[in-house]
Scaffold this motif. Sequence first.
Motif, short mmCIF file in Angstrom:
data_model
loop_
_atom_site.label_atom_id
_atom_site.label_comp_id
_atom_site.label_asym_id
_atom_site.label_seq_id
_atom_site.Cartn_x
_atom_site.Cartn_y
_atom_site.Cartn_z
N GLN A 211 93.74 52.60 -26.85
CA GLN A 211 95.03 52.57 -26.18
C GLN A 211 95.11 53.62 -25.06
OE1 GLN A 211 98.33 52.79 -28.87
NE2 GLN A 211 97.81 50.88 -29.92
N LYS A 212 94.50 54.76 -25.31
CA LYS A 212 94.47 55.79 -24.26
C LYS A 212 93.71 55.28 -23.05
CE LYS A 212 93.01 60.58 -23.45
NZ LYS A 212 92.35 61.77 -24.07
N GLU A 213 92.58 54.59 -23.28
CA GLU A 213 91.80 54.05 -22.18
C GLU A 213 92.58 52.96 -21.45
OE1 GLU A 213 88.79 53.59 -19.50
OE2 GLU A 213 89.07 55.16 -21.01
N GLU A 214 93.32 52.13 -22.21
CA GLU A 214 94.14 51.10 -21.57
C GLU A 214 95.22 51.73 -20.70
OE1 GLU A 214 95.72 48.60 -24.59
OE2 GLU A 214 93.88 47.43 -24.83
N ARG A 215 95.86 52.78 -21.21
CA ARG A 215 96.89 53.46 -20.42
C ARG A 215 96.28 54.10 -19.17
NH1 ARG A 215 98.80 55.01 -25.63
NH2 ARG A 215 97.74 57.01 -25.44
N ARG A 216 95.09 54.66 -19.32
CA ARG A 216 94.43 55.26 -18.16
C ARG A 216 94.11 54.19 -17.11
NH1 ARG A 216 89.51 56.49 -15.90
NH2 ARG A 216 88.50 55.03 -17.29
N GLN A 217 93.62 53.02 -17.59
CA GLN A 217 93.30 51.94 -16.68
C GLN A 217 94.56 51.43 -15.97
OE1 GLN A 217 90.20 51.11 -15.99
NE2 GLN A 217 90.84 49.61 -14.47
N GLU A 218 95.65 51.29 -16.73
CA GLU A 218 96.91 50.86 -16.13
C GLU A 218 97.38 51.88 -15.09
OE1 GLU A 218 99.59 50.34 -19.33
OE2 GLU A 218 98.67 48.47 -20.05
N LYS A 219 97.21 53.15 -15.39
CA LYS A 219 97.61 54.19 -14.44
C LYS A 219 96.79 54.09 -13.16
CE LYS A 219 98.25 59.20 -14.14
NZ LYS A 219 98.09 60.49 -14.87
N LEU A 220 95.47 53.85 -13.31
CA LEU A 220 94.62 53.70 -12.14
C LEU A 220 95.04 52.47 -11.32
CD1 LEU A 220 91.09 54.54 -13.61
CD2 LEU A 220 92.48 55.95 -12.09
N GLU A 221 95.37 51.37 -12.03
CA GLU A 221 95.80 50.16 -11.32
C GLU A 221 97.11 50.39 -10.59
OE1 GLU A 221 95.92 47.18 -14.29
OE2 GLU A 221 93.73 46.95 -14.44
N ARG A 222 98.07 51.09 -11.24
CA ARG A 222 99.34 51.38 -10.57
C ARG A 222 99.11 52.28 -9.36
NH1 ARG A 222 101.29 51.97 -15.93
NH2 ARG A 222 101.14 54.23 -15.74
N ARG A 223 98.20 53.25 -9.52
CA ARG A 223 97.91 54.14 -8.40
C ARG A 223 97.29 53.36 -7.25
NH1 ARG A 223 94.39 59.15 -10.04
NH2 ARG A 223 96.26 59.46 -11.30
N ALA A 224 96.36 52.44 -7.59
CA ALA A 224 95.74 51.63 -6.55
C ALA A 224 96.78 50.73 -5.87
CB ALA A 224 94.62 50.78 -7.14
N ALA A 225 97.72 50.18 -6.69
CA ALA A 225 98.76 49.32 -6.12
C ALA A 225 99.66 50.14 -5.19
CB ALA A 225 99.57 48.68 -7.23
N HIS A 230 101.36 51.70 0.01
CA HIS A 230 101.52 52.76 1.00
C HIS A 230 100.72 52.43 2.26
CE1 HIS A 230 102.09 56.75 2.67
NE2 HIS A 230 100.78 56.86 2.81
N SER A 231 99.49 51.93 2.05
CA SER A 231 98.65 51.56 3.19
C SER A 231 99.30 50.44 3.99
CB SER A 231 97.26 51.15 2.70
OG SER A 231 96.46 50.71 3.77
N SER A 232 99.84 49.42 3.25
CA SER A 232 100.50 48.32 3.93
C SER A 232 101.74 48.80 4.69
CB SER A 232 100.90 47.25 2.91
OG SER A 232 101.63 46.21 3.53
N PHE A 233 102.51 49.69 4.05
CA PHE A 233 103.70 50.22 4.71
C PHE A 233 103.32 51.04 5.94
CE2 PHE A 233 106.81 53.72 5.12
CZ PHE A 233 107.93 52.96 5.40
N ARG A 234 102.25 51.82 5.79
CA ARG A 234 101.79 52.63 6.92
C ARG A 234 101.34 51.74 8.07
NH1 ARG A 234 97.00 56.52 5.61
NH2 ARG A 234 95.98 54.48 5.47
N GLU A 235 100.64 50.65 7.72
CA GLU A 235 100.21 49.72 8.77
C GLU A 235 101.41 49.09 9.47
OE1 GLU A 235 97.68 46.96 6.87
OE2 GLU A 235 95.99 48.35 6.65
#
Length: 278
Positions: A211-225, A230-235
Amino acid sequence: MTDDAPELRASDADRERVAEVLRDALAEGRLDMAEFQERLDTTYSARTYGELAPITQDLPVGGAAVAPRVSMTKEPEGSADWAGRITGGEGSSSWAVAVMSGFQRKGRWTVPRRFNSVAFWGGGDIDLREANFADREVVINCVAIMGGMNVIVPPGVEVIVRGVGVMGGFDHREEGVPGDPGGPRVIVTGFALWGGVGVERKLTRAERQRQKEERRQEKLERRAARKGLHSSFREEVEGAHDRMLEEHRDMLREHRDERRDQRELRREERDRRRRGED
């Protein structure tokens, strides 16, 4: 007990098999309480097969004077499906005693249909999170006299508490939580005098890590999103800024053209006036 590799590390299941032989010897009068406690402490502190071997070498096992067999290979992790963990047959350990000491049942062991435990001025942990079950309904009978015991169950197990406390008590907090379809039912019963029996629900270490790994993966996905957003907004901002600059340049060009046209008109007007004067 194997003599082939005495230096190999023993598992919890290996120590439990030796402890079971000691309990049988105590019940049969082959060991007194002091010697039983001394050997039991040595068993739970043993790290290798070689340290376990001498503990029961003078005791019969199952009617024969042989030491209990320990496994040279560790059992694979069982399936999370309850059908794979309700195995039938007999339990690997049927009772536990702690007299001014403690006991533990945990890891990969098989809970019998009825498990009896006694704690007198002591305590014990009965951990069912990684256990198999001899039947879909098992009874954990706890007698705590001026001592305490803790029963740990995994999610998906239905718990029923029927113990009686006199100046003591049984923990009922996990009652009423529905179990998984096909999951086991654990009935905690017994007697507590100036003591207590706790029941708590916990995840295994492996499940917590998953579950910790799943939460970490979700956090990485949210960060990437967020990074993509942010990149799209900046563009978009940069595009809008570029368009604004381009419009400003067009306005400047139009203004310059207009002024040039006006200058040319004035020049032509002056030229006409001069020609008229001539």
